[in-house]
Design a protein around this motif. Structure first.
Motif, PDB file in Angstrom:
ATOM      1  N   GLU A 160       0.848  -1.179   0.000  1.00  0.00           N
ATOM      2  CA  GLU A 160       0.000   0.000   0.000  1.00  0.00           C
ATOM      3  C   GLU A 160       0.885   1.231   0.000  1.00  0.00           C
ATOM      4  O   GLU A 160       2.002   1.208   0.537  1.00  0.00           O
ATOM      5  N   GLY A 161       0.425   2.286  -0.659  1.00  0.00           N
ATOM      6  CA  GLY A 161       1.234   3.492  -0.717  1.00  0.00           C
ATOM      7  C   GLY A 161       0.873   4.361  -1.896  1.00  0.00           C
ATOM      8  O   GLY A 161      -0.278   4.404  -2.344  1.00  0.00           O
ATOM      9  N   LEU A 162       1.870   5.037  -2.418  1.00  0.00           N
ATOM     10  CA  LEU A 162       1.714   6.015  -3.491  1.00  0.00           C
ATOM     11  C   LEU A 162       2.234   5.428  -4.794  1.00  0.00           C
ATOM     12  O   LEU A 162       3.383   4.989  -4.878  1.00  0.00           O
ATOM     13  N   ILE A 199       4.312   5.568   2.223  1.00  0.00           N
ATOM     14  CA  ILE A 199       3.926   6.924   2.613  1.00  0.00           C
ATOM     15  C   ILE A 199       3.974   7.122   4.131  1.00  0.00           C
ATOM     16  O   ILE A 199       3.650   8.199   4.630  1.00  0.00           O
ATOM     17  N   SER A 222      -4.038   7.739  -7.187  1.00  0.00           N
ATOM     18  CA  SER A 222      -2.600   7.642  -6.969  1.00  0.00           C
ATOM     19  C   SER A 222      -2.250   6.893  -5.689  1.00  0.00           C
ATOM     20  O   SER A 222      -1.130   6.404  -5.551  1.00  0.00           O
ATOM     21  N   LEU A 223      -3.178   6.793  -4.732  1.00  0.00           N
ATOM     22  CA  LEU A 223      -2.976   5.964  -3.555  1.00  0.00           C
ATOM     23  C   LEU A 223      -3.576   4.586  -3.803  1.00  0.00           C
ATOM     24  O   LEU A 223      -4.659   4.469  -4.386  1.00  0.00           O
ATOM     25  N   SER A 236      -4.021   0.305  -2.285  1.00  0.00           N
ATOM     26  CA  SER A 236      -4.024  -0.600  -1.143  1.00  0.00           C
ATOM     27  C   SER A 236      -3.627  -1.998  -1.580  1.00  0.00           C
ATOM     28  O   SER A 236      -3.708  -2.344  -2.774  1.00  0.00           O
TER      29      SER A 236
END
Length: 335
Positions: free
Chosen positions: A266-268, A291, A316-317, A319
């Motif tokens: 998960e992140g950008l 992030i 853009s995010l 999971s």
């Protein structure tokens, strides 16, 4: 099996143009004897074939509802030979809420077929389509796009089927739709989908993905409008000429699960490829940045096959478990 509680305010056997509703009984805190009202239009002239056209299977996809509300308002009956049943937003509660699934029961309509007449509102809607609407149709179009979480090339699609004669009819109809891309589509969880229900009943079925990101564009709307027109011409219901695609259709397929790139972080998202890009096996397609802290190397994701990026994650995010990309194989239509 118990009869479905939905009632239609139109007569499916009557000639002419009728605008009305599918009334789904729903007793709630706000309305003890209330109903969910799903708009429906029928345009019928004579005894020709029947097309069942739907959008809004998921409530955050807009090309289908827009094109079908427009068709219901503008189509002249003099051009019709047969019957067109138009349901711009088949999951109307989800459509009004601008969500993928219904806010009433949190059930995904496109994962609940054949439905249940004694179930939740969404299950009752699925049952009505399965037992009332699809049986009277000859050809079925369900217009999808990527919704808020995906963005897609504008494609019409059919599926690999055991019944090869039906598969050929579905592919011919999808080709006639005239989208810029034609995809032989692989579904990850097809058992309870509307697609599978319609195909299991021997009906010609076409689905689409026309853009995404929770909005529509002039380009995707043009594809939707022209595609609906072309499918009705192909079915012999609309007296008109096919509207040609302005560019040659690119043929794609999803031969196996290597087309899907699932995210395990998960992140950008830092995308390294975009929709329509051609990739080779092993090409870097995305970086996922942590992030929660600095000083961490991003997770790297690579293409698992040669092909073209046909679907991408929209926000853009991301999971864990989200679909990051779909890479389709490019086919030679002459083979």
């Amino acid at each position: 099996m118990k009869n479905n509680p939905i009632s239609a305010t139109i007569d499916f056997e009557e000639d002419g143009i009728q605008h009305g509703f599918l009334k789904v009984p729903y007793s709630s805190n706000l309305s003890a004897w209330g109903s969910v009202m799903i708009p429906i239009t029928q345009i019928k002239r004579g005894d020709g074939p029947t097309a069942l056209l739907s959008g809004g299977n998921h409530g955050d996809e807009y090309e289908g509802p827009t094109a079908l509300f427009d068709l219901a308002n503008q189509l002249s009956i003099e051009r019709v030979n047969g019957r067109i049943i138009i349901i711009p937003a088949m999951n109307h509660p989800a459509f009004v809420a601008a969500d993928r699934v219904s806010p009433i029961d949190n059930v995904n309509l496109n994962r609940t077929f054949p439905g249940n007449p004694q179930g939740t509102v969404t299950q009752v809607i699925a049952d009505y389509f399965s037992r009332t609407l699809v049986p009277i149709a000859d050809i079925v179009l369900d217009i999808h796009s990527g919704g808020k979480t995906l963005d897609c090339l504008p494609f019409a699609a059919s599926h690999v089927l055991e019944d090869k004669a039906l598969e050929a009819r579905c592919e011919a109809a999808a080709k006639a739709f005239g989208a810029p891309f034609l995809l032989k589509m692989l579904e990850l969880d097809a058992d309870a989908m509307y697609d599978t229900q319609v195909e299991s009943m021997g009906k010609t079925f076409v689905t689409t993905e026309l853009g995404g990101g929770g909005t529509s564009t002039p380009n995707t709307m043009a594809v939707a409008h022209n595609g609906v027109h072309n499918l009705l011409v192909h079915a012999g219901i609309l007296s008109a000429k096919l509207k040609p695609n302005t560019t040659p259709t690119i043929h794609l397929s999803m031969p196996d699960n290597s087309s899907f790139i699932c995210c395990y972080h998960e992140g950008l998202v830092e995308p390294c490829v975009g929709l329509g890009d051609k990739v080779k096996t092993g090409d870097l397609v995305a970086k996922i940045h942590n992030i929660q802290r600095t000083g961490c190397d991003p997770a790297l994701y690579y293409a698992k096959r040669d092909g073209m990026v046909c679907i991408k994650h929209a926000p853009s995010l991301i999971s864990m478990g989200d679909n990051l990309f779909v890479i389709a194989q490019i086919e030679d239509p002459t083979n």
